[in-house]
Scaffold this active site. Sequence first.
Site, PDB file in Angstrom:
ATOM      1  CB  VAL A 149      -0.934   0.006   1.243  1.00  0.00           C
ATOM      2  CG1 VAL A 149      -1.859  -1.207   1.238  1.00  0.00           C
ATOM      3  CG2 VAL A 149      -0.146   0.073   2.561  1.00  0.00           C
ATOM      4  CG  HIS A 160      -3.604  -6.398   0.346  1.00  0.00           C
ATOM      5  ND1 HIS A 160      -2.551  -7.156   0.817  1.00  0.00           N
ATOM      6  CD2 HIS A 160      -4.545  -7.285  -0.074  1.00  0.00           C
ATOM      7  CE1 HIS A 160      -2.847  -8.440   0.671  1.00  0.00           C
ATOM      8  NE2 HIS A 160      -4.036  -8.544   0.133  1.00  0.00           N
ATOM      9  CB  SER A 218       5.350 -14.251   4.140  1.00  0.00           C
ATOM     10  OG  SER A 218       4.096 -13.608   4.239  1.00  0.00           O
TER      11      SER A 218
HETATM   12  C1  BJW Z   1      12.508  -9.842   1.103  1.00  0.00           C
HETATM   13  C2  BJW Z   1      13.431  -8.897   1.435  1.00  0.00           C
HETATM   14  C3  BJW Z   1      14.174  -8.380   0.394  1.00  0.00           C
HETATM   15  C4  BJW Z   1      12.488  -9.441   3.242  1.00  0.00           C
HETATM   16  N1  BJW Z   1      13.961  -8.816  -0.833  1.00  0.00           N
HETATM   17  N2  BJW Z   1      12.304 -10.261  -0.128  1.00  0.00           N
HETATM   18  C5  BJW Z   1      -8.204 -18.984   2.774  1.00  0.00           C
HETATM   19  C6  BJW Z   1      -7.610 -19.761   3.747  1.00  0.00           C
HETATM   20  C7  BJW Z   1      -7.301 -19.226   4.996  1.00  0.00           C
HETATM   21  C8  BJW Z   1      -7.578 -17.891   5.310  1.00  0.00           C
HETATM   22  C9  BJW Z   1      -8.172 -17.126   4.335  1.00  0.00           C
HETATM   23  C10 BJW Z   1      -8.495 -17.663   3.096  1.00  0.00           C
HETATM   24  N3  BJW Z   1      -9.040 -16.687   2.329  1.00  0.00           N
HETATM   25  C11 BJW Z   1      -9.084 -15.551   3.068  1.00  0.00           C
HETATM   26  C12 BJW Z   1      -8.575 -15.796   4.302  1.00  0.00           C
HETATM   27  C13 BJW Z   1      -8.438 -14.818   5.417  1.00  0.00           C
HETATM   28  C14 BJW Z   1      -7.277 -13.866   5.242  1.00  0.00           C
HETATM   29  C15 BJW Z   1      -5.969 -14.655   5.175  1.00  0.00           C
HETATM   30  O1  BJW Z   1      -5.352 -14.826   4.148  1.00  0.00           O
HETATM   31  N4  BJW Z   1      -5.498 -15.107   6.330  1.00  0.00           N
HETATM   32  C16 BJW Z   1      -4.231 -15.867   6.388  1.00  0.00           C
HETATM   33  C17 BJW Z   1      -3.168 -14.999   7.089  1.00  0.00           C
HETATM   34  C18 BJW Z   1      -4.479 -17.145   7.069  1.00  0.00           C
HETATM   35  N5  BJW Z   1      -7.442 -13.055   4.059  1.00  0.00           N
HETATM   36  C19 BJW Z   1      -8.259 -12.015   4.066  1.00  0.00           C
HETATM   37  O2  BJW Z   1      -8.913 -11.721   5.052  1.00  0.00           O
HETATM   38  C20 BJW Z   1      -8.377 -11.200   2.802  1.00  0.00           C
HETATM   39  N6  BJW Z   1      -9.754 -11.033   2.471  1.00  0.00           N
HETATM   40  C21 BJW Z   1     -10.463 -11.973   1.867  1.00  0.00           C
HETATM   41  O3  BJW Z   1      -9.952 -12.978   1.391  1.00  0.00           O
HETATM   42  O4  BJW Z   1     -11.825 -11.711   1.819  1.00  0.00           O
HETATM   43  C22 BJW Z   1     -12.702 -12.809   1.590  1.00  0.00           C
HETATM   44  C23 BJW Z   1     -12.666 -13.744   2.806  1.00  0.00           C
HETATM   45  C24 BJW Z   1     -12.598 -13.232   4.079  1.00  0.00           C
HETATM   46  C25 BJW Z   1     -12.541 -14.090   5.194  1.00  0.00           C
HETATM   47  C26 BJW Z   1     -12.521 -15.473   4.997  1.00  0.00           C
HETATM   48  C27 BJW Z   1     -12.573 -15.974   3.694  1.00  0.00           C
HETATM   49  C28 BJW Z   1     -12.652 -15.098   2.589  1.00  0.00           C
HETATM   50  C29 BJW Z   1      -7.816  -9.800   3.029  1.00  0.00           C
HETATM   51  C30 BJW Z   1      -6.352  -9.810   3.290  1.00  0.00           C
HETATM   52  C31 BJW Z   1      -5.898  -8.390   3.596  1.00  0.00           C
HETATM   53  C32 BJW Z   1      -4.444  -8.337   4.056  1.00  0.00           C
HETATM   54  N7  BJW Z   1      -4.190  -7.028   4.572  1.00  0.00           N
HETATM   55  C33 BJW Z   1      -2.829  -6.660   4.959  1.00  0.00           C
HETATM   56  C34 BJW Z   1      -2.842  -5.204   5.507  1.00  0.00           C
HETATM   57  C35 BJW Z   1      -3.020  -4.216   4.361  1.00  0.00           C
HETATM   58  C36 BJW Z   1      -3.050  -2.810   4.855  1.00  0.00           C
HETATM   59  C37 BJW Z   1      -1.726  -2.363   5.422  1.00  0.00           C
HETATM   60  O5  BJW Z   1      -0.662  -2.428   4.769  1.00  0.00           O
HETATM   61  O6  BJW Z   1      -1.752  -1.900   6.564  1.00  0.00           O
HETATM   62  O7  BJW Z   1      -1.969  -6.756   3.817  1.00  0.00           O
HETATM   63  S1  BJW Z   1      -2.108  -7.789   6.132  1.00  0.00           S
HETATM   64  C38 BJW Z   1      -0.493  -7.738   5.440  1.00  0.00           C
HETATM   65  O8  BJW Z   1      -0.151  -9.030   4.853  1.00  0.00           O
HETATM   66  C39 BJW Z   1      -0.584  -6.761   4.259  1.00  0.00           C
HETATM   67  C40 BJW Z   1       0.296  -7.431   3.245  1.00  0.00           C
HETATM   68  O9  BJW Z   1      -0.005  -6.942   1.951  1.00  0.00           O
HETATM   69  C41 BJW Z   1      -0.028  -8.891   3.435  1.00  0.00           C
HETATM   70  C42 BJW Z   1       1.010  -9.826   2.915  1.00  0.00           C
HETATM   71  O10 BJW Z   1       2.218  -9.644   3.567  1.00  0.00           O
HETATM   72  P1  BJW Z   1       3.577  -9.729   2.731  1.00  0.00           P
HETATM   73  O11 BJW Z   1       3.613  -8.651   1.735  1.00  0.00           O
HETATM   74  O12 BJW Z   1       3.759 -11.096   2.233  1.00  0.00           O
HETATM   75  O13 BJW Z   1       4.646  -9.338   3.860  1.00  0.00           O
HETATM   76  P2  BJW Z   1       5.374 -10.267   4.962  1.00  0.00           P
HETATM   77  O14 BJW Z   1       5.933  -9.372   5.979  1.00  0.00           O
HETATM   78  O15 BJW Z   1       4.473 -11.351   5.416  1.00  0.00           O
HETATM   79  O16 BJW Z   1       6.547 -10.988   4.141  1.00  0.00           O
HETATM   80  C43 BJW Z   1       7.658 -10.260   3.641  1.00  0.00           C
HETATM   81  C44 BJW Z   1       8.522 -11.210   2.838  1.00  0.00           C
HETATM   82  O17 BJW Z   1       9.575 -10.468   2.255  1.00  0.00           O
HETATM   83  C45 BJW Z   1       9.172 -12.320   3.667  1.00  0.00           C
HETATM   84  O18 BJW Z   1       8.983 -13.580   3.011  1.00  0.00           O
HETATM   85  C46 BJW Z   1      10.658 -11.965   3.677  1.00  0.00           C
HETATM   86  O19 BJW Z   1      11.518 -13.096   3.668  1.00  0.00           O
HETATM   87  C47 BJW Z   1      10.765 -11.193   2.388  1.00  0.00           C
HETATM   88  N8  BJW Z   1      11.844 -10.224   2.340  1.00  0.00           N
HETATM   89  N9  BJW Z   1      13.357  -8.695   2.865  1.00  0.00           N
HETATM   90  C48 BJW Z   1      12.998  -9.773  -1.027  1.00  0.00           C
HETATM   91  N10 BJW Z   1      15.134  -7.450   0.662  1.00  0.00           N
END
Ligand code: BJW
Length: 237
Positions: free
Chosen positions: A93, A109, A180
């Site tokens: 974001v 997101h 991740s």
């Molecule tokens: C490097 C590096 C370098 C370091 N070079 N790499 C199916 C199954 C189970 C659960 C669900 C499902 N479907 C939906 C869900 C629920 C939920 C979900 O997924 N939960 C799981 C956690 C279990 N999903 C939702 O609720 C979504 N909505 C949805 O699906 O609606 C319908 C629905 C709802 C409920 C049930 C079923 C259906 C919405 C998800 C919204 C996520 N929001 C956030 C916050 C956004 C606002 C903000 O920024 O404040 O999004 S949470 C946070 O996680 C943010 C990120 O975009 C997102 C992903 O994180 P990301 O980008 O992967 O970051 P990190 O920190 O996790 O990883 C960083 C990586 O970088 C690491 O791997 C490092 O190694 C690496 N790294 N340095 C390259 N230099």
Amino acid sequence: MLDLTAPVVVLTGAGVSAESGVPTFRGTGGLWRDYRATDLATPQAFRRDPRLVWEFYDWRRDVIAACEPNPAHHTIALMEQTLPDFTLITQNVDGLHQRAGSQNVLTLHGDIWIVRCTTCDYRSQDHRVPLPEIPPRCPRCESLLRPDVVWFGETLDADVLQRAWTAASRAGLMLVVGTSALVQPAASLPLLAQENGAMLIEVNPDETPLSPYANQHLRGPAGELLPDWWGRFQAGK
Ligand code: BJW
Ligand code: ZN
């Protein structure tokens, strides 16, 4: 042999901005005042304590405003300019892809630089850092504003998600950079791409649940490895 005309999709997560200084969610930087970032990115947290959640977002906006896009963002922007069929999908974001010059960004997101009303349809860009009033109020109806981001349990914008599904399902190559791969539905996009014949390249210093499926791994920081990979890709190597 790599096909330079095949559709290329890049999916990014917080790791692509890590070298710019933006904290990731699940890394060591994912804590703010002893709160886990993922615990504050929820509608429940906002209902319970909008001031606290806004203080968290105000802090993040402050951090991001002081950051610059890094070579990974710039390489991805260059890919868009160079490749005939290219789509960037980001979970971030922070707006750093756009600041690096990416024109068409599917922001799964949302956008931390947009605020919207919790009651009426007011929605506006807001780049003020820090915000003059916390929590901010709607200039039309005085209700609480919220950041225009997608919190856990909330649905993603249907049009953005549809476009991401379509791009993933027709990709010949997908690079998955700095995520991740834990959060759905974003984490399913690379698998959808692969099921439809795409080659998957993961760019991440660490293993993720996607790693076993990836055809190639670039194990290290995206800002170093992506420009290098792009140079080799263009040379057809
Ligand atoms: C490097 C590096 C370098 C370091 N070079 N790499 C199916 C199954 C189970 C659960 C669900 C499902 N479907 C939906 C869900 C629920 C939920 C979900 O997924 N939960 C799981 C956690 C279990 N999903 C939702 O609720 C979504 N909505 C949805 O699906 O609606 C319908 C629905 C709802 C409920 C049930 C079923 C259906 C919405 C998800 C919204 C996520 N929001 C956030 C916050 C956004 C606002 C903000 O920024 O404040 O999004 S949470 C946070 O996680 C943010 C990120 O975009 C997102 C992903 O994180 P990301 O980008 O992967 O970051 P990190 O920190 O996790 O990883 C960083 C990586 O970088 C690491 O791997 C490092 O190694 C690496 N790294 N340095 C390259 N230099
Ligand atoms: Zn309003």
